[in-house]
Design an enzyme around this catalytic site. Structure first.
Site: not given
Ligand code: NAG
Ligand code: NAG
Ligand code: NAG
Ligand code: NAG
Ligand code: NAG
Ligand code: NAG
Length: 446
Positions: A115, A327
């Site tokens: 993440d 991301d």
């Protein structure tokens, strides 16, 4: 409901600047691997090799789920960064790639969601007051690890928890607590132990040892591996060992079932070099978690479009020129509504204006039987780095015969999602503050 309505609904709420993390610098642990770098597989959640693989899902279900996760994650990022009161189902299950690491001595395998949008790595530990089911995966047993210890409430690491610091126990154990938008949570001790990435032992890494965790966590993963830019992320904790460098090469199993895996590299292995590399400054804000860059323009074939944002909104968010986050855990790419209109207008001019509605009603710019050779090259002009994205990243076939644009509009800050980043080696360098890109066939990349 289309993306715009859904995202605006979630995000058009009062913006609060009071929601600021209090970070005070991090720890400086780190082991000394013999070789200056290490690499592990990065497995797409829909790959047959993934523990999250569901063989009953067809392409359109995989895409629909990825779409919903993107919306949920974008809302979570915006909420964490700027907005204090969004009432939405922001799922705890975020991230699209899985990586396996070991924690402890002897190591216990953790199958974690990689993440880049969070910092603290956590996994479920025994004894569990309350744990979500994690299938066949083992729990960490801190008592059985010869190198485990807890952090005291006075430690630097405990202080670096900021808002994620829950309490100090009577035994002076620093407790962490993470809350997710849908009510899911994990609470536990702030632990410190050896991490194993590949076969490399990395000593003295701080992580959340969860003794009380519940909510919508997925059974097949035992934790989250935080790769953000904040002080407690492993990237910062291992800064001396890896010189602040990591890179990844992503392979998706969204549109096609595939056993191919991507890679994530750390340290010397993460250096992105060669004549075809471009780099742009990495920008930071509060919280330090997110990897911001500056998008100046986007070229659609020969048409050069300046990137536009709602400057009033960006100012309220405390953002200066940094306008987009890179991301790996958001599938779609999200750009400002102001700019999306220009982008679709330019695409219509080149490809044609015979767009069709998405049968599932999620995407808002789709073509029937799109021949990818009609799609112009799409180049994102970041400061100092023009990055051309492969056409097959820009339009995906969401259903047989219907291809939709993977770049969708929202209010606020943009996100470069993982679909767009496929088949690029993307390198982050937190010491020299830059992000680099190199076109790479990630299936054959080691
Ligand atoms: C983990 O513990 C060791 C030994 O107490 C300490 O030196 C190190 O700084 C700790 N790690 C972090 C990130 O605080
Ligand atoms: C939240 O989830 C509930 C139950 O799954 C659903 O009924 C509701 O529509 C969702 N709300 C939003 C805003 O997505
Ligand atoms: C470790 O073991 C001791 C004694 O057996 C017990 O009191 C303690 O709760 C255990 N702690 C953890 C974190 O497992
Ligand atoms: C855990 O969460 C589930 C739903 O996500 C809920 O039904 C259950 O009551 C919770 N358990 C505890 C102990 O909080
Ligand atoms: C992909 O991996 C799965 C699970 O390990 C295996 O059953 C399957 O045979 C593999 N497929 C190919 C094409 O290698
Ligand atoms: C820009 O953002 C501000 C602040 O959130 C908002 O009031 C305004 O309506 C937005 N402008 C447009 C054109 O959406």
């Amino acid at each position: 409901m289309n993306t715009l309505t859904l995202l605006s609904l979630l995000i058009t709420v009062s913006v609060s600047l009071s929601n600021v993390d209090h970070c005070h610098g991090g720890g400086d642990g780190g082991g000394h691997p013999s070789d200056g770098g290490f690499t592990v597989d990065l497995i797409h959640r829909d790959s047959p090799l993934s523990p999250l693989y569901n063989p009953t899902y067809g392409r359109s279900e995989r895409i629909q789920n990825a779409f919903l996760r993107s919306v949920s994650r974008a809302s979570r990022i915006l909420k964490r960064a700027y907005v204090s009161a969004i009432d939405a189902n922001i799922s705890a299950i975020t991230g699209e790639y899985i990586m396996r690491i070991g924690i402890g001595n002897p190591p216990v395998e953790v199958v974690g969601i990689a993440d880049t949008g969070s910092d603290i790595t956590w996994a479920q530990c025994q004894p569990c007051k309350n744990c979500y089911k994690q299938g066949a995966l083992p729990f960490l047993k801190p008592n059985a690890s010869s190198t485990y210890h807890v952090e005291s409430c006075q430690s630097k690491a405990c202080e670096a928890l900021g808002n994620d610091r829950l309490a100090c126990s009577a035994e002076n154990v620093c407790k962490y607590g993470l809350r997710y938008g849908d009510g899911s949570y994990t609470n536990g001790d702030l632990g410190n132990d050896t991490f194993w990435i590949g076969s490399t032992p990395l000593k003295n890494v701080v992580f959340g040892c969860g003794h009380d965790t519940n909510g919508t966590f997925t059974e097949e993963a035992s934790g989250i591996i935080g790769l953000g830019g904040g002080p407690l992320s492993i990237i910062n904790q291992l800064k001396d060992t890896i010189q602040g460098k990591f890179s990844y090469c992503l392979v998706s199993a969204l549109t096609k079932r595939s056993n191919a895996t991507g890679k994530i590299h750390f340290g010397d292995h993460a250096v992105v070099s060669g004549p075809d590399v471009v780099s742009t400054p990495l920008k930071r804000n509060i919280p330090a978690t997110y990897y911001y860059v500056v998008l100046e323009h986007v070229s659609v074939g020969k048409i050069k479009l300046p990137y536009k944002v709602n400057t009033t909104f960006m100012k309220k968010m405390g953002l200066d020129t940094e306008n987009i986050i890179i991301d790996s855990g958001t599938t779609l790419t999200i750009v400002a509504q102001e700019f999306h209109d220009d982008l679709t207008a330019a695409l219509s001019r080149v490809i044609g204006d015979e767009t069709v509605p998405d049968p599932q009603g999620m995407f808002d710019f789709c073509y029937k039987d799109l021949d990818l050779s009609r799609v112009p090259t799409i180049t994102f002009g970041f400061t100092g780095a023009d990055v051309e994205f492969p056409r097959e990243n820009v339009f995906i076939e969401v259903q047989k015969g219907v291809s939709c644009l993977t770049i969708v509009p929202s209010v606020g800050v943009g996100i470069i999602g993982n679909l767009l980043q496929q088949n690029l080696l993307v390198g982050f360098d937190l010491v020299n503050n830059k992000v680099s890109f190199r076109p790479t066939d990630c299936r054959n990349h080691n």
